[in-house]
Design a protein around this motif. Structure first.
Motif, short mmCIF file in Angstrom:
data_model
loop_
_atom_site.label_atom_id
_atom_site.label_comp_id
_atom_site.label_asym_id
_atom_site.label_seq_id
_atom_site.Cartn_x
_atom_site.Cartn_y
_atom_site.Cartn_z
N UNK A 1 0.92 -1.21 0.14
CA UNK A 1 0.12 0.04 0.20
C UNK A 1 0.84 1.38 -0.18
N UNK A 2 0.60 2.19 -0.95
CA UNK A 2 1.38 3.65 -0.75
C UNK A 2 0.90 4.29 0.29
N UNK A 3 1.98 4.68 1.17
CA UNK A 3 1.80 5.27 2.12
C UNK A 3 1.04 6.66 2.12
N UNK A 4 1.14 7.31 0.86
CA UNK A 4 0.60 8.56 0.47
C UNK A 4 -0.97 8.43 0.45
N UNK A 5 -1.37 7.21 0.12
CA UNK A 5 -2.87 6.90 0.11
C UNK A 5 -3.61 6.60 1.12
N UNK A 6 -2.77 6.76 2.41
CA UNK A 6 -3.65 6.22 3.51
C UNK A 6 -3.91 7.60 4.50
N UNK A 7 -5.21 7.77 4.74
CA UNK A 7 -5.82 9.06 5.45
C UNK A 7 -5.90 8.42 6.80
N UNK A 8 -4.97 8.89 7.55
CA UNK A 8 -4.93 8.61 9.11
C UNK A 8 -5.19 9.63 9.96
N UNK A 9 -6.08 9.41 10.90
CA UNK A 9 -6.25 10.57 11.94
C UNK A 9 -5.08 10.62 12.87
N UNK A 10 -5.04 11.63 13.80
CA UNK A 10 -4.07 11.73 14.64
C UNK A 10 -3.99 10.84 15.65
N UNK A 11 -3.10 9.92 15.79
CA UNK A 11 -3.28 8.68 16.63
C UNK A 11 -2.16 8.86 17.69
N UNK A 12 -2.59 9.35 18.88
CA UNK A 12 -1.68 9.49 19.69
C UNK A 12 -1.81 8.75 21.34
N UNK A 13 -2.99 8.07 21.22
CA UNK A 13 -3.31 7.38 22.54
C UNK A 13 -3.80 5.95 21.85
N UNK A 14 -3.65 5.09 22.80
CA UNK A 14 -4.40 3.67 22.65
C UNK A 14 -5.69 3.75 22.31
N UNK A 15 -6.34 2.70 21.40
CA UNK A 15 -7.71 2.63 21.01
C UNK A 15 -7.75 2.22 19.59
N UNK A 16 -8.90 2.14 18.97
CA UNK A 16 -9.18 1.85 17.83
C UNK A 16 -9.54 2.81 16.92
N UNK A 17 -9.02 2.90 15.86
CA UNK A 17 -9.26 3.94 14.93
C UNK A 17 -9.73 3.52 13.36
N UNK A 18 -10.23 4.32 12.73
CA UNK A 18 -10.79 4.23 11.56
C UNK A 18 -9.83 4.64 10.62
N UNK A 19 -9.34 3.98 9.55
CA UNK A 19 -8.24 4.41 8.53
C UNK A 19 -8.92 4.29 7.22
N UNK A 20 -8.90 5.24 6.42
CA UNK A 20 -9.14 5.19 5.10
C UNK A 20 -7.87 4.89 4.30
#
Length: 152
Positions: free
Chosen positions: A115-134
């Motif tokens: 997967x191209x890293x530029x195609x990953x839309x990631x929220x700001x993850x600074x804590x433990x937990x579950x996040x949704x990534x496009x």
């Protein structure tokens, strides 16, 4: 206003078109500049048929790429949640953060898809937990996966 001449370009011409494009130009421009310099050639019925054939093949190739991206999307969503381990301090705060290269590497290790890293839309993850990534697999195909950040 004179008659226009149809030509096929051999190379890119600024403000006119790209190599392989069918363009209409003034007869003098074609006769005195484009054809003698080998930049373009006349568009005959046979050449027009070849251009249509090439465009159809290119369209088929692009459809194949899109279908492959759709298959990757289904495979990624079938996997479900991707787990990544990070060092965490008090109040579940991470030392550093999870970035798109981290997620791309995680997906490559688990699923085998590059997967191209530029195609990953990631929220700001600074804590433990579950996040949704496009993940943008193709301009028309976007997969949404869950990334669970757990302590090491």
């Amino acid at each position: 206003m004179g008659k226009r001449v149809q030509l096929v370009l051999n190379e890119d011409v600024r403000k006119l078109g790209y190599s392989g494009d069918l363009v209409e130009v003034a007869p003098g421009y074609a006769r005195n500049y484009l054809i003698p310099k080998g930049i373009a050639y006349r568009a005959t019925p046979g050449v027009l048929k070849q251009i249509e054939h090439r465009k159809a093949e290119e369209l088929k190739r692009l459809e194949g790429i899109k279908d492959e991206a759709a298959k990757q999307k289904v495979a990624l969503q079938t996997i479900g949640t991707f787990r990544i381990e990070q060092k965490a301090g008090e109040e579940d705060m991470l030392f550093g953060r999870v970035t798109s290269p981290d997620v791309a590497e995680l997906i490559a290790n688990i699923s085998g898809f590059e997967i191209d890293k530029r195609g990953i839309d990631i929220p700001d993850i600074r804590k433990l937990g579950t996040y949704s990534v496009d993940i943008k697999l193709h301009p028309e195909v976007i997969a949404t996966v869950k990334v669970e950040v757990v302590p090491e």
